[in-house]
Design an enzyme around this catalytic site. Structure first.
Site, short mmCIF file in Angstrom:
data_model
loop_
_atom_site.label_atom_id
_atom_site.label_comp_id
_atom_site.label_asym_id
_atom_site.label_seq_id
_atom_site.Cartn_x
_atom_site.Cartn_y
_atom_site.Cartn_z
N MET A 27 17.65 -15.83 40.31
CA MET A 27 16.21 -15.81 40.08
C MET A 27 15.47 -16.12 41.38
O MET A 27 14.31 -16.55 41.36
CB MET A 27 15.82 -16.80 38.99
CG MET A 27 16.46 -16.42 37.64
SD MET A 27 15.59 -17.10 36.21
CE MET A 27 15.63 -18.82 36.57
N ALA A 29 14.46 -17.94 45.07
CA ALA A 29 14.36 -19.29 45.64
C ALA A 29 15.76 -19.72 46.09
O ALA A 29 16.28 -20.77 45.71
CB ALA A 29 13.75 -20.28 44.64
N HIS A 34 23.34 -20.46 46.27
CA HIS A 34 23.31 -19.00 46.08
C HIS A 34 24.04 -18.30 47.23
O HIS A 34 24.75 -17.32 47.02
CB HIS A 34 21.87 -18.47 46.07
CG HIS A 34 21.05 -18.95 44.91
ND1 HIS A 34 20.01 -19.83 45.05
CD2 HIS A 34 21.11 -18.64 43.60
CE1 HIS A 34 19.46 -20.06 43.88
NE2 HIS A 34 20.11 -19.35 42.98
N GLY A 147 27.49 -19.44 39.37
CA GLY A 147 27.77 -20.83 39.75
C GLY A 147 28.30 -21.61 38.55
O GLY A 147 27.85 -21.42 37.42
N ARG A 187 15.01 -25.74 41.51
CA ARG A 187 13.97 -26.66 41.00
C ARG A 187 13.86 -27.93 41.84
O ARG A 187 12.87 -28.64 41.74
CB ARG A 187 14.25 -27.00 39.54
CG ARG A 187 14.07 -25.80 38.60
CD ARG A 187 14.21 -26.20 37.13
NE ARG A 187 13.88 -25.10 36.25
CZ ARG A 187 14.73 -24.18 35.81
NH1 ARG A 187 15.99 -24.23 36.19
NH2 ARG A 187 14.34 -23.22 35.00
O1 PAF Z 1 21.33 -18.76 36.67
C1 PAF Z 1 20.31 -18.06 36.87
O2 PAF Z 1 19.69 -18.10 37.93
C2 PAF Z 1 19.80 -17.15 35.76
O3 PAF Z 1 19.97 -17.75 34.51
C3 PAF Z 1 20.40 -15.73 35.79
C4 PAF Z 1 21.90 -15.76 35.54
C5 PAF Z 1 20.12 -15.09 37.14
C6 PAF Z 1 19.75 -14.87 34.70
O4 PAF Z 1 18.39 -14.75 34.87
#
Ligand code: PAF
Length: 281
Positions: A27, A29, A34, A147, A187
């Protein structure tokens, strides 16, 4: 690096990129956690395969309007980070691209989702399953990386892939932490300096409870009490749930006889954070 901002652009490119393709759904950020998923994807497909990243703040998985509105969206910075981490293809749709105004099909999981975050965030996991399934179908990826921090999400995605015979390999990747133990999360940047300084108490509490297990304790109650004792020292943190569950079924357990998970969700004001430790008997 190819950037596809809508589904038409993605579909135009997706057949031409080299296979195997490994997808990293995010998502945005993006933080070091990531980036480690992107690097794991590269390791999976090798130098000649394709590493694809999806950046989409999925509105249907948010149960609180404020959380959706305040979710950080630093797109330019994210694209630079993808490039730097070695992604080949980045998909950045907006909500109107992903959901028709009258969309009426969702994918829901109805067992593992009854617990933990599923219980405290109604509709969250059907939102996750729906968007992840759409991404799997759009990319036709051979593998995907998630993750392990969101262990319930990972368990539910594995269940979806098993139960719906989705032809994709799922790779779970270790949680990446800050030096003080706080699990990395998009967050975290919404925490005030005071909250941020307090937040390592999350990990410390869970580890202190896990230490009881290594001293021979097998009952859930004293282990939960130990974690709660530490968490209650924080004047800023409010517990959403603290649960000890079976690692496979996610059902609460009273005595640890099989691998279990001690899981916590908490709030710093409106910022919700999660973390967990594995408990091996
Ligand atoms: O873990 C996340 O960032 C979200 O839940 C995902 C897997 C990208 C789905 O929107």
């Amino acid at each position: 690096m190819i950037v596809a901002a809508d589904t038409a652009a993605l579909l135009e490119k997706i057949d031409a990129v080299p296979r195997p393709l490994c997808l990293v759904p995010t998502m945005g950020a993006l933080h070091e956690g990531h980036l480690s998923l992107i690097r794991a994807a590269r390791q999976k497909v090798g130098a000649h395969g394709t590493v694809a990243v999806a950046i989409f703040v999925n509105p249907i998985q948010f149960d609180r309007k404020e959380d959706l509105e305040k979710y950080p969206r630093p797109l330019e910075k994210d694209l630079a980070a993808c490039e730097e981490a070695g992604a080949d293809l980045v998909f950045t749709p907006d909500a109107s691209q992903m959901y028709a105004a009258d969309h009426s099909i969702v994918v829901s999981e109805n067992r593992l989702s009854n617990h933990l975050c599923g219980a405290s965030r109604p509709g969250h996991f059907s939102g996750v399953c729906t968007v992840v399934m759409k991404l799997f179908l759009l990319f036709r990826a051979q593998s995907t990386v998630f993750g392990k921090k969101d262990f319930q999400q990972l368990a539910i995605i594995r269940r979806m892939v098993r139960d719906l015979n989705v032809p994709i390999e799922i790779i779970g990747h270790a949680t990446i932490r800050e030096a003080d133990g706080l699990a990395m999360s998009s967050r975290n940047e919404r925490l005030s300096p005071e909250q941020r300084a307090d937040a390592p108490i999350i990990r410390r509490s869970l580890v202190a409870a896990r230490d009881l297990l290594s001293l021979g304790e097998r009952q859930a109650e004293p282990i939960l009490a130990a974690a709660r004792f530490h968490l209650e020292k924080s004047p800023l943190l409010k517990i959403d749930y603290l649960s000890l569950v079976d690692a496979e079924t996610l059902e609460p357990v009273a005595t640890i006889r099989r691998p279990a998970i001690l899981a916590l969700a908490c709030f710093y004001h409106s910022v919700r954070l999660i973390d967990h430790v594995e408990l091996m008997p």
